[in-house]
Scaffold this active site. Structure first.
Site, short mmCIF file in Angstrom:
data_model
loop_
_atom_site.label_atom_id
_atom_site.label_comp_id
_atom_site.label_asym_id
_atom_site.label_seq_id
_atom_site.Cartn_x
_atom_site.Cartn_y
_atom_site.Cartn_z
N ASP A 1 0.84 -1.20 0.00
CA ASP A 1 0.00 0.00 0.00
C ASP A 1 0.88 1.26 0.00
OD1 ASP A 1 -2.83 0.96 0.47
OD2 ASP A 1 -1.91 1.88 2.22
N GLU B 1 14.07 -15.38 -0.06
CA GLU B 1 14.48 -16.45 0.86
C GLU B 1 13.39 -17.52 0.97
OE1 GLU B 1 15.31 -15.31 4.90
OE2 GLU B 1 16.33 -13.50 4.19
#
Ligand code: GLC
Length: 562
Positions: free
Chosen positions: A208, A257
């Site tokens: 956002d 990751e």
């Protein structure tokens, strides 16, 4: 890791949880409601859903005012409900992207309460943007910035000793204080929030206000004559500051990751993704957010703001594709979301060249031509879904829902309405709860009559159960477009323009492997003869075999092609 990951051509469906489906009958949508309706999305043929916020929140801005980033608001359910939603979605082959709101918190957040209770200059205040006012008594705000929802972007606090004190910055509602992203603690907190949701199994985040986190040093006054949504040249001190990119490089390394973590669900195509909500122009500036080591995608609001005018669309498409090709990212396409007037209504007004963000509509404003708007909206969607890259759909557009333009003003809940001194009707008109069954109470939104915004009678004939299986319905058109887009691998294709069709036409070919799809959108006032070597695969409107009527898009293949 996949060499051609899912997100490069994904169609992603936005759910606004308050308005999608209400399982418990309180008139507000919830997570169990969403889970119970996921088959609708599987049958529609989308790849992923993006959920607008469902976190703990006083709901002053529809949940974009988050009081606890790691928990579900009881209005929407529990953490167990989100786990169940993720599980069900994954079983249906749908990815789930959640909203991350890093620019601000709710004023009810524990950090902000602590900041108010603490003294100026304290570490608690340093997580937000507190400043002394200007003038002898600090009677004027620290600078001239205005809130996106109207009114000043600063609110003065009363200090614990009862005296008028410092101001805090809020680029949105006064109940949405901005974090201070020069503070390492804020970085650590959001990295931990990312990991919290990644560990729960979400497939990514929509970020956002991604262009707002970093403010220009010294918080200088801004040129208030500039509309940051459409301006293409000027850098304002609160938007698109270069420092935001360091944050996204770090976040990209974190989500990367996790790209092996969901292999039992998605095989080797298990990337987690980040998509920026950044109202940044021009396209070249926006494309900096999707450089290879930053975010995966960024909403193409330039395309959303482009009118239904052929020359403007041709420019927007070419310019957008060039900008993302330069950095190696896929482009995204979007026509509607929870912040803008639905495209079925926008296109029902006379179209003017240039980019524009239309304000909310009230009962006493000029009303859109509903029939024209829907015809154009269907043609615009057929054009959009042909384009290479990823596309975002907003709940209800697959039903052809119009903006609700005659909401009673006293029903409005968007803070823009109050903060603008009742000059901006705000965004409630695109957030009215969905109609699922024409004859049920609340059109099947919930078990009873309640719906947090009143649904208009026009929603009945547009309900899912009326359109399901109905030849020519907007729902069936979306299903067909999404099926063909997938089977013809159009999202992975290359675009070449087809010239010579006239100024009012957008025409191109999408080539993907052996498959060529010809796409023709007629934005003119007269029928367009269809070249006779083409066989139509799908048309957004009525089609009599050899002509493309006004405000219609067709996808076709060549007579001897596949
Ligand atoms: C984004 C959201 C919008 C919200 C604002 C503040 O623009 O899409 O709905 O009001 O951020 O969080």
């Amino acid at each position: 890791m996949s060499t051609s990951p899912w997100w490069r051509d994904a169609v992603i469906y936005q759910i606004y949880p308050r308005s999608f489906a209400d399982a418990d009958g309180d008139g507000i949508g919830d997570l169990p409601g969403i889970t119970s309706r996921l088959e609708h999305l599987r049958d529609l043929g989308v790849d992923a859903v993006w959920l607008s916020p469902f976190y703990v929140s006083p709901q002053n801005d529809g949940g974009y005012d988050v009081a606890d980033f790691r928990d579900v608001d009881p209005l929407f359910g529990t953490l167990a409900d989100i786990d169940a939603l993720l599980d069900r979605a994954h079983r249906l082959g749908l990815r789930v992207i959640v909203d991350l709101v890093p620019n601000h918190s709710s004023s009810e957040h524990a950090w902000f309460r602590a900041a108010l209770a603490a003294a100026p200059g304290s570490p608690e205040r340093a997580r937000y943007v507190f400043r002394d006012g200007r003038g002898e008594q600090g009677e004027r705000p620290p600078n001239n910035w205005v809130s996106n929802f109207g009114g000043p972007a600063w609110t003065r606090v009363t200090e614990p000793d009862g005296r008028p004190g410092q101001y805090y910055l809020h680029l949105f509602d006064s109940s949405q204080p901005d974090f201070d992203w020069t503070n390492g603690e804020v970085h650590e907190e959001f990295e931990s929030i990312l990991r919290f949701w990644l560990d729960r199994g979400v497939d990514g985040f929509r970020v956002d206000v991604a262009h707002g986190l970093v403010k220009a040093e010294g918080l200088p006054d801004a040129d208030l004559s500039i509309d940051p949504h459409v301006d293409t040249t000027t850098l304002l001190p609160m938007w698109d500051q270069p420092g935001v990119h360091d944050i996204y490089r770090r976040w990209r390394s974190i989500v990367d990751e996790y790209s092996e973590d969901l292999v039992d669900v998605w095989g080797d195509d298990a990337d987690r993704v980040l998509c920026a909500e950044a109202w940044v122009q021009p396209s070249a500036a926006l494309s900096r957010y999707v450089r290879p080591d930053e975010l995966h995608q960024s909403f193409n609001f330039g395309y959303l703001m482009t009118p239904w005018i052929a020359a403007d669309l041709r420019y927007s498409i070419a310019d957008s594709l060039e900008a993302t090709e330069t950095v190696g990212a896929p482009q995204t396409w979007v026509l509607s979301n929870h912040d803008v007037v639905r495209h079925a209504s926008r296109f029902g007004y006379p179209q003017r060249p240039g980019l524009a963000r239309m304000p909310g509509i009230g009962a006493d404003d000029p009303q859109p031509d509903t029939e024209l708007g829907l015809r154009r909206a269907r043609a615009a969607t057929a054009l959009m879904l042909a384009l290479p890259g990823s596309a975002y759909l907003y709940q209800g557009e697959e039903l052809g829902l119009p903006e609700v333009t005659r909401l009673p003003d006293d029903a409005r809940q968007d803070p823009s309405w109050e903060r603008s001194g009742h000059t901006d009707r705000g965004r409630d008109g695109c957030r009215v709860p969905l109609p699922w069954s024409a004859d049920a109470p609340s059109f099947g939104f919930g078990p009873g009559d309640d719906s947090w915004l009143p649904q208009p009678d026009e929603f009945g004939p547009l309900a899912v159960d009326r359109q399901d299986g109905t030849e020519g319905s907007t729902l069936e058109l979306y299903r067909k477009l999404l099926l063909l887009r997938r089977s013809r691998a159009m999202g992975r294709g290359g675009l070449s323009w087809i010239d010579g069709q006239g100024d009012d036409v957008v025409a191109f070919q999408i080539s993907s492997g052996e498959l060529d799809t010809v796409v023709i959108a007629n934005l003119g006032a007269a029928d367009l003869p269809l070249p006779d070597h083409l066989t139509v695969l799908v048309s957004s409107g009525t089609h009599d075999g050899d002509r493309v009527p006004p405000d219609t898009t067709v996808w076709a293949r060549r007579a001897h092609g596949t």
